[in-house]
Design a protein around this motif. Structure first.
Motif, PDB file in Angstrom:
ATOM      1  N   THR A 146      29.715  10.217 -32.112  1.00  0.00           N
ATOM      2  CA  THR A 146      30.987  10.827 -32.508  1.00  0.00           C
ATOM      3  C   THR A 146      31.517  10.106 -33.741  1.00  0.00           C
ATOM      4  O   THR A 146      31.010   9.048 -34.147  1.00  0.00           O
ATOM      5  N   LEU A 147      32.551  10.681 -34.340  1.00  0.00           N
ATOM      6  CA  LEU A 147      33.099  10.144 -35.589  1.00  0.00           C
ATOM      7  C   LEU A 147      34.568   9.785 -35.410  1.00  0.00           C
ATOM      8  O   LEU A 147      35.365  10.593 -34.927  1.00  0.00           O
ATOM      9  N   PHE A 148      34.916   8.570 -35.812  1.00  0.00           N
ATOM     10  CA  PHE A 148      36.307   8.144 -35.890  1.00  0.00           C
ATOM     11  C   PHE A 148      36.790   8.306 -37.327  1.00  0.00           C
ATOM     12  O   PHE A 148      36.080   7.931 -38.268  1.00  0.00           O
ATOM     13  N   VAL A 149      37.993   8.840 -37.497  1.00  0.00           N
ATOM     14  CA  VAL A 149      38.600   8.935 -38.821  1.00  0.00           C
ATOM     15  C   VAL A 149      40.002   8.342 -38.736  1.00  0.00           C
ATOM     16  O   VAL A 149      40.810   8.741 -37.881  1.00  0.00           O
ATOM     17  N   ALA A 150      40.296   7.383 -39.604  1.00  0.00           N
ATOM     18  CA  ALA A 150      41.602   6.735 -39.643  1.00  0.00           C
ATOM     19  C   ALA A 150      42.495   7.452 -40.649  1.00  0.00           C
ATOM     20  O   ALA A 150      42.094   7.665 -41.792  1.00  0.00           O
ATOM     21  N   ILE A 151      43.706   7.792 -40.220  1.00  0.00           N
ATOM     22  CA  ILE A 151      44.609   8.620 -41.026  1.00  0.00           C
ATOM     23  C   ILE A 151      45.968   7.932 -41.141  1.00  0.00           C
ATOM     24  O   ILE A 151      46.524   7.485 -40.127  1.00  0.00           O
ATOM     25  N   GLY A 152      46.501   7.856 -42.353  1.00  0.00           N
ATOM     26  CA  GLY A 152      47.805   7.251 -42.566  1.00  0.00           C
ATOM     27  C   GLY A 152      48.946   8.189 -42.241  1.00  0.00           C
ATOM     28  O   GLY A 152      48.757   9.390 -42.003  1.00  0.00           O
ATOM     29  N   ASP A 153      50.160   7.642 -42.271  1.00  0.00           N
ATOM     30  CA  ASP A 153      51.347   8.436 -41.911  1.00  0.00           C
ATOM     31  C   ASP A 153      51.885   9.264 -43.071  1.00  0.00           C
ATOM     32  O   ASP A 153      52.886   9.960 -42.907  1.00  0.00           O
ATOM     33  N   ARG A 154      51.198   9.200 -44.238  1.00  0.00           N
ATOM     34  CA  ARG A 154      51.570   9.977 -45.429  1.00  0.00           C
ATOM     35  C   ARG A 154      52.981   9.644 -45.915  1.00  0.00           C
ATOM     36  O   ARG A 154      53.641  10.440 -46.567  1.00  0.00           O
ATOM     37  N   GLY A 155      53.473   8.428 -45.582  1.00  0.00           N
ATOM     38  CA  GLY A 155      54.797   8.008 -46.017  1.00  0.00           C
ATOM     39  C   GLY A 155      55.931   8.587 -45.201  1.00  0.00           C
ATOM     40  O   GLY A 155      57.098   8.328 -45.493  1.00  0.00           O
ATOM     41  N   ASP A 156      55.589   9.360 -44.166  1.00  0.00           N
ATOM     42  CA  ASP A 156      56.590   9.955 -43.271  1.00  0.00           C
ATOM     43  C   ASP A 156      56.556   9.163 -41.969  1.00  0.00           C
ATOM     44  O   ASP A 156      55.802   9.475 -41.054  1.00  0.00           O
ATOM     45  N   ARG A 157      57.381   8.118 -41.879  1.00  0.00           N
ATOM     46  CA  ARG A 157      57.274   7.166 -40.778  1.00  0.00           C
ATOM     47  C   ARG A 157      57.326   7.811 -39.393  1.00  0.00           C
ATOM     48  O   ARG A 157      56.489   7.516 -38.539  1.00  0.00           O
ATOM     49  N   PRO A 158      58.298   8.693 -39.104  1.00  0.00           N
ATOM     50  CA  PRO A 158      58.366   9.242 -37.745  1.00  0.00           C
ATOM     51  C   PRO A 158      57.118  10.014 -37.322  1.00  0.00           C
ATOM     52  O   PRO A 158      56.846  10.145 -36.119  1.00  0.00           O
ATOM     53  N   SER A 159      56.356  10.515 -38.293  1.00  0.00           N
ATOM     54  CA  SER A 159      55.175  11.316 -37.941  1.00  0.00           C
ATOM     55  C   SER A 159      54.137  10.504 -37.168  1.00  0.00           C
ATOM     56  O   SER A 159      53.340  11.062 -36.415  1.00  0.00           O
TER      57      SER A 159
END
Length: 364
Positions: A159-172
């Motif tokens: 399987t594949l893990f992908v790390a994703i940032g909050d895009r500068g929208d903290r509550p997200s």
């Protein structure tokens, strides 16, 4: 074309003038420049035959083999703005049979861009990608050019893990109805594994493995197959986390840093039900790239975690339980370290953004 000619000249110019020595607690190590002349390099993928791929954030993928460089055609269109662009490249274990490579990138979307994962086949001569298809894209995406993440790691089960940032929208990062601020896990064909932690839970994206992350730009597996991630904090509070299924890593409710204004973040440094980092830095080092070493060339480093620093120009070595930073490997070559990977022979390769170069580290 002229820049590719410069790349060829640099790689063919001979190793001696591009070799140096870094001092470490385990003795000297030699660094050899494998490629120079790069423009904002982001990630490195080592192929079984000794060739390698390098991404540049503006959307270029470069293939290097036997001292020759080629610009690879067929890469996905990227939203190259701010921190976005062509980001990670990962070579799966079955590359010799499949010729597949995985790429993460900021994909143009209505109203902005989102972190996406694509797979394609690399031609035998390394000059083009074919059968490109997008396996995943973060929804709903976001505007601005910040915090895309993003690393892709092949797990032991494929399987594949992908790390994703909050895009500068903290509550997200605390909103599991979207993918921002999370590590997601998918099958190689883009479907959702049946044993993901939130399968069948209403209102939660089924791809999510863990959440409450800010901007993870490093990820790697340890010998047990567990996933470790390094992520940018704000002003202080950069973290290394053991990303476990279903866990909430707290951003922006808890943090060991402060906002850039100096104001307190959230509710403090801890709260029941939220995970503590395995290690954190204060002040921030701007961590990018993470390797858990398992090779033979540096036997005393087996099991240690290596993380590049974009801010202070060194490679951090972390070890022990509890985890702590035991060494800073530093020299002219380690200017803004963006990625760090282990080669099949146990050598350690890393990208220096400041030098625009790829280096190979071996015992001195």
């Amino acid at each position: 074309m002229f820049r590719l000619i410069a790349l060829v000249l640099l790689i063919c110019a001979g190793g001696a003038s591009f070799a140096g020595v870094l001092q470490t607690k385990e003795g000297p190590v030699q660094t050899t420049q494998m490629l120079g002349g790069l423009d904002t390099p982001w990630a490195l993928g080592l192929l079984p035959d000794g060739s390698f791929l390098v991404t540049e954030r503006d959307g270029e993928l470069i293939y290097v083999s036997d001292g020759e460089t080629n610009r690879v055609s067929g890469v996905p269109k990227v939203a190259a703005a701010g921190q976005g662009g062509l980001l990670d490249v990962t070579i799966p274990r079955d590359f010799s049979q499949s010729r597949e490579v995985f790429l993460t990138f900021s994909k143009p979307q209505a109203g902005g861009a989102g972190t996406a994962l694509a797979v394609a086949r690399l031609s035998e001569n390394g000059k083009r990608l074919t059968n490109l298809r997008v396996l995943f894209e973060a929804e709903p995406g976001g505007s601005g050019g910040r915090h895309f993440g993003s690393r892709v790691v092949e797990a032991q089960d494929g399987t594949l893990f992908v790390a994703i940032g909050d895009r500068g929208d903290r509550p997200s990062a605390q909103d599991t109805s979207n993918h921002m601020g999370s590590v997601i896990r998918i099958n190689r064909d883009g479907t959702v594994p049946a044993d993901n932690p939130f399968i069948g839970q209403s209102g939660i994206r089924p791809e999510i493995w863990s959440f409450g992350h800010r901007n993870p730009q490093g990820a790697g597996l340890d010998a047990n197959g567990a996933l470790w991630v390094s992520e940018h904090g704000a002003r202080g509070g950069d973290e290394v986390n053991l990303a476990q299924p279903g866990k909430n890593y707290g951003w922006p409710i808890i943090s060991y840093g402060t906002h850039y204004s100096g104001e307190k973040i959230g509710e403090g440094t801890s709260k029941p039900g939220l995970e503590q980092p395995a290690f954190y830095w204060d002040p921030s080092i701007a961590p990018s790239g993470l390797l858990v070493y398992s090779g033979d060339l540096f036997p005393r480093w087996r099991g240690d975690i290596f993380v590049g620093s974009l801010k202070f120009d060194y490679i951090a070595r972390l070890s022990g339980s509890p985890l702590r930073e035991v060494e800073q490997i530093k020299g002219p070559e380690t200017e803004r370290v963006r990625d760090i990977v282990q080669a099949p022979d146990g050598s350690i390769w890393f990208i220096s953004v400041g030098q625009g170069a790829v280096y190979r580290m071996t015992p001195g």
